[in-house]
Design a protein around this motif. Structure first.
Motif, short mmCIF file in Angstrom:
data_model
loop_
_atom_site.label_atom_id
_atom_site.label_comp_id
_atom_site.label_asym_id
_atom_site.label_seq_id
_atom_site.Cartn_x
_atom_site.Cartn_y
_atom_site.Cartn_z
N ASN A 187 -53.49 32.78 5.20
CA ASN A 187 -54.08 34.06 4.81
C ASN A 187 -53.03 35.17 4.75
OD1 ASN A 187 -56.02 35.76 3.95
ND2 ASN A 187 -56.99 36.04 5.95
N PRO A 188 -52.04 35.05 3.82
CA PRO A 188 -50.99 36.07 3.72
C PRO A 188 -51.53 37.40 3.18
CG PRO A 188 -50.80 34.51 1.94
CD PRO A 188 -51.88 34.00 2.83
N GLY A 189 -50.72 38.43 3.30
CA GLY A 189 -51.13 39.76 2.87
C GLY A 189 -51.15 39.96 1.37
N SER A 190 -50.42 39.16 0.62
CA SER A 190 -50.38 39.30 -0.84
C SER A 190 -51.45 38.42 -1.48
CB SER A 190 -48.99 38.93 -1.36
OG SER A 190 -48.65 37.63 -0.95
N THR A 191 -51.69 38.66 -2.75
CA THR A 191 -52.74 37.92 -3.44
C THR A 191 -52.27 36.52 -3.83
OG1 THR A 191 -52.06 38.67 -5.63
CG2 THR A 191 -53.62 40.07 -4.42
N PHE A 192 -53.22 35.68 -4.16
CA PHE A 192 -52.91 34.31 -4.60
C PHE A 192 -52.05 34.34 -5.85
CE2 PHE A 192 -53.72 30.28 -6.68
CZ PHE A 192 -53.69 29.38 -5.63
N PHE A 193 -52.38 35.21 -6.79
CA PHE A 193 -51.64 35.31 -8.05
C PHE A 193 -50.20 35.77 -7.82
CE2 PHE A 193 -50.40 37.56 -11.97
CZ PHE A 193 -50.48 36.50 -12.85
N ASP A 194 -49.99 36.73 -6.93
CA ASP A 194 -48.62 37.18 -6.63
C ASP A 194 -47.79 36.04 -6.05
OD1 ASP A 194 -49.20 39.72 -7.51
OD2 ASP A 194 -49.58 40.51 -5.48
N ASN A 195 -48.37 35.30 -5.13
CA ASN A 195 -47.66 34.16 -4.56
C ASN A 195 -47.40 33.10 -5.62
OD1 ASN A 195 -47.34 34.90 -1.82
ND2 ASN A 195 -49.50 34.53 -1.49
N TYR A 196 -48.35 32.90 -6.51
CA TYR A 196 -48.18 31.91 -7.57
C TYR A 196 -47.02 32.28 -8.49
CZ TYR A 196 -49.15 29.04 -11.64
OH TYR A 196 -49.03 28.17 -12.69
N ILE A 197 -46.92 33.52 -8.88
CA ILE A 197 -45.83 33.97 -9.76
C ILE A 197 -44.48 33.75 -9.09
CG2 ILE A 197 -44.80 36.00 -10.87
CD1 ILE A 197 -47.26 34.85 -12.31
N VAL A 198 -44.37 34.10 -7.82
CA VAL A 198 -43.11 33.91 -7.10
C VAL A 198 -42.75 32.43 -7.03
CG1 VAL A 198 -42.02 34.12 -4.83
CG2 VAL A 198 -43.30 36.04 -5.77
N LEU A 199 -43.71 31.59 -6.74
CA LEU A 199 -43.44 30.16 -6.63
C LEU A 199 -43.13 29.52 -7.99
CD1 LEU A 199 -45.95 28.97 -3.92
CD2 LEU A 199 -43.47 29.10 -3.78
N VAL A 200 -43.74 29.98 -9.05
CA VAL A 200 -43.39 29.47 -10.38
C VAL A 200 -41.94 29.80 -10.70
CG1 VAL A 200 -43.79 29.79 -12.86
CG2 VAL A 200 -45.71 29.40 -11.34
N CYS A 201 -41.52 31.03 -10.42
CA CYS A 201 -40.13 31.40 -10.65
C CYS A 201 -39.18 30.57 -9.79
CB CYS A 201 -39.93 32.89 -10.36
SG CYS A 201 -40.80 33.97 -11.49
N LEU A 202 -39.56 30.35 -8.54
CA LEU A 202 -38.73 29.55 -7.64
C LEU A 202 -38.61 28.10 -8.12
CD1 LEU A 202 -37.26 29.39 -4.84
CD2 LEU A 202 -39.44 28.56 -3.97
N VAL A 203 -39.71 27.49 -8.49
CA VAL A 203 -39.69 26.10 -8.96
C VAL A 203 -38.88 25.99 -10.26
CG1 VAL A 203 -41.12 24.23 -9.87
CG2 VAL A 203 -41.80 25.41 -7.80
N TYR A 204 -39.03 26.95 -11.15
CA TYR A 204 -38.27 26.93 -12.41
C TYR A 204 -36.78 27.06 -12.15
CZ TYR A 204 -36.98 27.74 -17.22
OH TYR A 204 -36.40 27.63 -18.44
N CYS A 205 -36.40 27.92 -11.23
CA CYS A 205 -34.98 28.10 -10.88
C CYS A 205 -34.41 26.83 -10.26
CB CYS A 205 -34.83 29.28 -9.93
SG CYS A 205 -33.15 29.54 -9.36
N VAL A 206 -35.12 26.24 -9.33
CA VAL A 206 -34.64 25.04 -8.64
C VAL A 206 -34.57 23.86 -9.62
CG1 VAL A 206 -35.21 23.38 -6.83
CG2 VAL A 206 -35.36 25.81 -6.38
N THR A 207 -35.49 23.79 -10.57
CA THR A 207 -35.43 22.75 -11.58
C THR A 207 -34.17 22.89 -12.42
OG1 THR A 207 -37.83 22.65 -11.65
CG2 THR A 207 -36.68 21.71 -13.52
N GLY A 208 -33.82 24.11 -12.79
CA GLY A 208 -32.59 24.34 -13.53
C GLY A 208 -31.36 23.96 -12.73
N MET A 209 -31.37 24.24 -11.43
CA MET A 209 -30.26 23.83 -10.57
C MET A 209 -30.16 22.31 -10.52
SD MET A 209 -30.66 26.59 -7.47
CE MET A 209 -29.73 25.61 -6.35
N GLY A 210 -31.29 21.64 -10.45
CA GLY A 210 -31.30 20.18 -10.45
C GLY A 210 -30.73 19.61 -11.74
N TYR A 211 -31.09 20.22 -12.88
CA TYR A 211 -30.51 19.79 -14.15
C TYR A 211 -29.00 19.98 -14.16
CZ TYR A 211 -35.14 19.70 -16.39
OH TYR A 211 -36.43 19.43 -16.74
N ALA A 212 -28.53 21.10 -13.63
CA ALA A 212 -27.08 21.37 -13.62
C ALA A 212 -26.36 20.37 -12.73
CB ALA A 212 -26.82 22.79 -13.14
N PHE A 213 -26.89 20.08 -11.55
CA PHE A 213 -26.25 19.10 -10.67
C PHE A 213 -26.23 17.73 -11.33
CE2 PHE A 213 -27.48 21.79 -6.83
CZ PHE A 213 -26.20 22.32 -6.73
#
Length: 75
Positions: A31-57
């Protein structure tokens, strides 16, 4: 370039689904203080960034170490 773009476009499905699966458990247990959508946007950006790092490695390392590093970074 075409191979990367095709792989990236196909991987968007995982990029959009993984945060929903994670948040479906995390959000309702903590039950965090931010909304579900805000957390979702942050996690989508994080997963996309980490996927790019995986491609580079995977591109710049030898096949043996690249598999270990990509698995460690992506999950």
């Amino acid at each position: 370039m075409a191979h990367f773009l095709a792989k990236d476009i196909v991987d968007h499905f995982n990029t959009l689904i993984k945060p929903v699966v994670y948040l479906s458990m995390f959000y309702f247990f903590t039950n965090p203080g931010s909304t579900f959508f805000d957390n979702y946007i942050v996690l989508v950006c994080l997963v996309y960034c980490v996927t790019g790092m995986g491609y580079a490695f995977a591109t710049f390392l030898n096949p043996g170490p690249a598999q270990l590093v990509v698995i460690w970074v992506k999950y």
